[in-house]
Design an enzyme around this catalytic site. Structure first.
Site, PDB file in Angstrom:
ATOM      1  N   ARG A  82      -3.476  32.321  -7.885  1.00  0.00           N
ATOM      2  CA  ARG A  82      -4.438  31.255  -7.442  1.00  0.00           C
ATOM      3  C   ARG A  82      -5.972  31.588  -7.324  1.00  0.00           C
ATOM      4  O   ARG A  82      -6.084  32.801  -6.910  1.00  0.00           O
ATOM      5  CB  ARG A  82      -4.189  30.478  -6.084  1.00  0.00           C
ATOM      6  CG  ARG A  82      -5.087  29.257  -5.699  1.00  0.00           C
ATOM      7  CD  ARG A  82      -4.991  28.616  -4.373  1.00  0.00           C
ATOM      8  NE  ARG A  82      -5.942  27.610  -4.095  1.00  0.00           N
ATOM      9  CZ  ARG A  82      -6.247  27.148  -2.910  1.00  0.00           C
ATOM     10  NH1 ARG A  82      -5.766  27.783  -1.768  1.00  0.00           N
ATOM     11  NH2 ARG A  82      -7.196  25.915  -2.938  1.00  0.00           N
ATOM     12  N   HIS A  83      -7.049  30.848  -7.645  1.00  0.00           N
ATOM     13  CA  HIS A  83      -8.327  31.523  -7.643  1.00  0.00           C
ATOM     14  C   HIS A  83      -8.679  31.677  -6.150  1.00  0.00           C
ATOM     15  O   HIS A  83      -7.906  31.436  -5.336  1.00  0.00           O
ATOM     16  CB  HIS A  83      -9.176  30.223  -8.171  1.00  0.00           C
ATOM     17  CG  HIS A  83      -9.010  28.996  -7.463  1.00  0.00           C
ATOM     18  ND1 HIS A  83      -9.629  28.651  -6.290  1.00  0.00           N
ATOM     19  CD2 HIS A  83      -8.436  27.900  -7.693  1.00  0.00           C
ATOM     20  CE1 HIS A  83      -9.312  27.623  -5.787  1.00  0.00           C
ATOM     21  NE2 HIS A  83      -8.772  26.996  -6.582  1.00  0.00           N
TER      22      HIS A  83
ATOM     23  N   ARG B 182     -13.974  28.066 -11.314  1.00  0.00           N
ATOM     24  CA  ARG B 182     -13.700  28.663 -10.403  1.00  0.00           C
ATOM     25  C   ARG B 182     -12.477  29.717 -10.860  1.00  0.00           C
ATOM     26  O   ARG B 182     -12.177  30.706 -10.379  1.00  0.00           O
ATOM     27  CB  ARG B 182     -13.193  27.919  -9.013  1.00  0.00           C
ATOM     28  CG  ARG B 182     -12.108  26.908  -9.368  1.00  0.00           C
ATOM     29  CD  ARG B 182     -11.792  25.828  -8.243  1.00  0.00           C
ATOM     30  NE  ARG B 182     -10.774  24.876  -8.838  1.00  0.00           N
ATOM     31  CZ  ARG B 182     -11.058  23.761  -9.000  1.00  0.00           C
ATOM     32  NH1 ARG B 182     -12.516  23.442  -9.444  1.00  0.00           N
ATOM     33  NH2 ARG B 182     -10.442  22.814  -9.274  1.00  0.00           N
TER      34      ARG B 182
END
Length: 421
Positions: A41-42, A109
């Site tokens: 995940r970012h 992002r």
């Protein structure tokens, strides 16, 4: 006749332990890591949206909504360093495009997270240093367009059957039993946030999840929270956000939902692993920079979801090993806390080191061969051809009617001319 002296018990134990240690070292040495898939995940970001009574507007965030922060950059840089250390005996110390491939969703992002990750994973050294004052090098990040069929951002839209399943979930006993204890709380939340109660009750529309996320972001970055946003309230909102993620991809008819969602990515990962097992020319590592819903959908499809929202920089590892017997096995590890070693995840029905064939067999119920068909989508080309056939048929009928009318018109003209004569 001499007396045979046996080794004392301590010496026997030491000798046995030494032999056992050698055997373990040999077994470990014979087992070889062949391929790795990483899904993360970012990092930390600004809120995605605000709610009607939010104290803060988008203009108060330096880069606006949905953008990676300096904290997020550092989180992914650290994850890159960790990956470098974890696979120091596997990956090349310097970047090699033959070994490594990274793909990201088309969001600022996730792209920036991928770049931060790469700066920690592959800082340039020796001949790769192009600027002595900047220990960084450009490495490709392949962007998966939002219109692409192979998506990383879940839930996948334009799937009528999945929409039906979501509606069924809302009325299912599994969901109702979990949401009922929060009804009074949701009524209070509707007053506090300015959101409609009916929308808050429907957890699949992300309104409550987004509200929790906004408050979570504001808390991390020391923005003033509303007076009603106490620790207890935020904890309850977090529980409902977790229920939202679970009910989105599982809870009710998990396997069918997974075939339409997380199983799509799982199939892509499994195919890459199979190719690595069958070909010596395959690279060593594939990495996906994505979202919390990506990890959630994937883990729910695998039936290994822990019920918690994947935090920023959460990372799922798939490792392919070739055993001493020549057969292949898969191990899964989940890193959701940078202060601890990743957790070993075990696919239900198998061991932590799961034979590749067994792994593929166990996940087959959540993998579809025809996503569009199972979604209930009609083939557009078939529709085009069907429409063309209908148009041609109508044109033929029109021509026949026209010929019939012309024929009778001719007969009438000839009859009238005969009568005149």
């Amino acid at each position: 006749m001499g007396v045979i002296q046996l080794p004392s018990p301590p010496r026997i134990l030491c000798f046995s332990f030494h032999i056992l240690l050698i055997l373990l070292q040999q077994t470990t040495a014979e087992r070889e890591l062949k391929f790795v898939v990483v899904v993360f995940r970012h990092g930390d970001r600004t809120p995605i949206v605000n709610f009607p009574t939010d104290l803060h507007k988008e203009t108060e965030w330096p880069q606006g909504f949905g953008q990676l922060t300096k904290i997020g950059m550092q989180q992914l840089f650290e994850l890159g360093q960790y990956t470098k250390e974890r696979y120091s005996n596997f990956l090349n110390r310097t970047y090699s495009r033959q070994e490594f491939y990274l793909q990201s969703t088309d969001y600022d992002r996730t792209i920036m997270s991928a770049l931060s990750y790469l700066s920690g994973l592959f800082p340039p050294s020796s001949s790769q240093i192009w600027n002595p004052g900047l220990l960084w090098q450009p490495i490709p990040v392949h962007i998966l367009q939002k219109s692409s069929k192979q998506k990383l951002h879940f839930p996948l839209r334009d799937c009528p059957r999945f929409d039906e399943l979501q509606n069924e979930t809302q009325t299912s006993p599994e969901f109702q039993n979990r949401i009922q204890p929060y009804m009074d709380f949701l009524q209070t939340m509707a007053v506090n946030t300015g959101l409609e109660l009916n929308h808050l009750k429907m957890l699949d529309n992300f309104q409550l999840w987004n509200t929790y996320d906004t408050l979570h972001c504001e808390d991390i970055h020391n923005y003033t929270l509303p007076v009603w946003a106490t620790k207890d309230v935020i904890n309850k909102m977090e529980k409902l956000a977790e229920l939202s993620l679970l009910s989105l991809f599982g809870l009710y008819r998990r396997e069918e939902k997974s075939r339409l969602q997380g199983g799509v990515l799982l199939n892509t990962i499994l195919n890459s692993i199979k190719q690595a097992a069958n070909s010596s020319k395959q690279g060593k590592m594939e990495v996906y920079s994505a979202h919390d819903t990506t990890i959630g959908a994937l883990q729910i499809a695998l039936n290994i979801f822990n019920g918690k929202l994947p935090p920023y920089a959460a990372c799922q590892f798939f490792e392919l090993y070739q055993e001493s017997s020549g057969r292949y096995s898969i191990e899964m590890h989940y890193r959701n806390d940078s202060s601890k070693d990743p957790y070993v995840l075990t696919l239900p029905g198998c061991t932590s080191s799961c034979p590749l064939e067994k792994f593929a067999e166990l996940v087959s119920p959540v993998i579809t061969e025809n996503w569009s068909k199972e979604c209930g989508k009609q083939d557009k080309m078939k529709d085009i051809f069907l429409g063309f056939d209908v148009a041609v048929g109508l044109l033929c009928i029109f021509n026949l009617v026209l010929l019939y009318l012309l024929y009778h018109y001719g007969r009438c003209r000839r009859r009238n001319n005969y009568q005149d004569i």
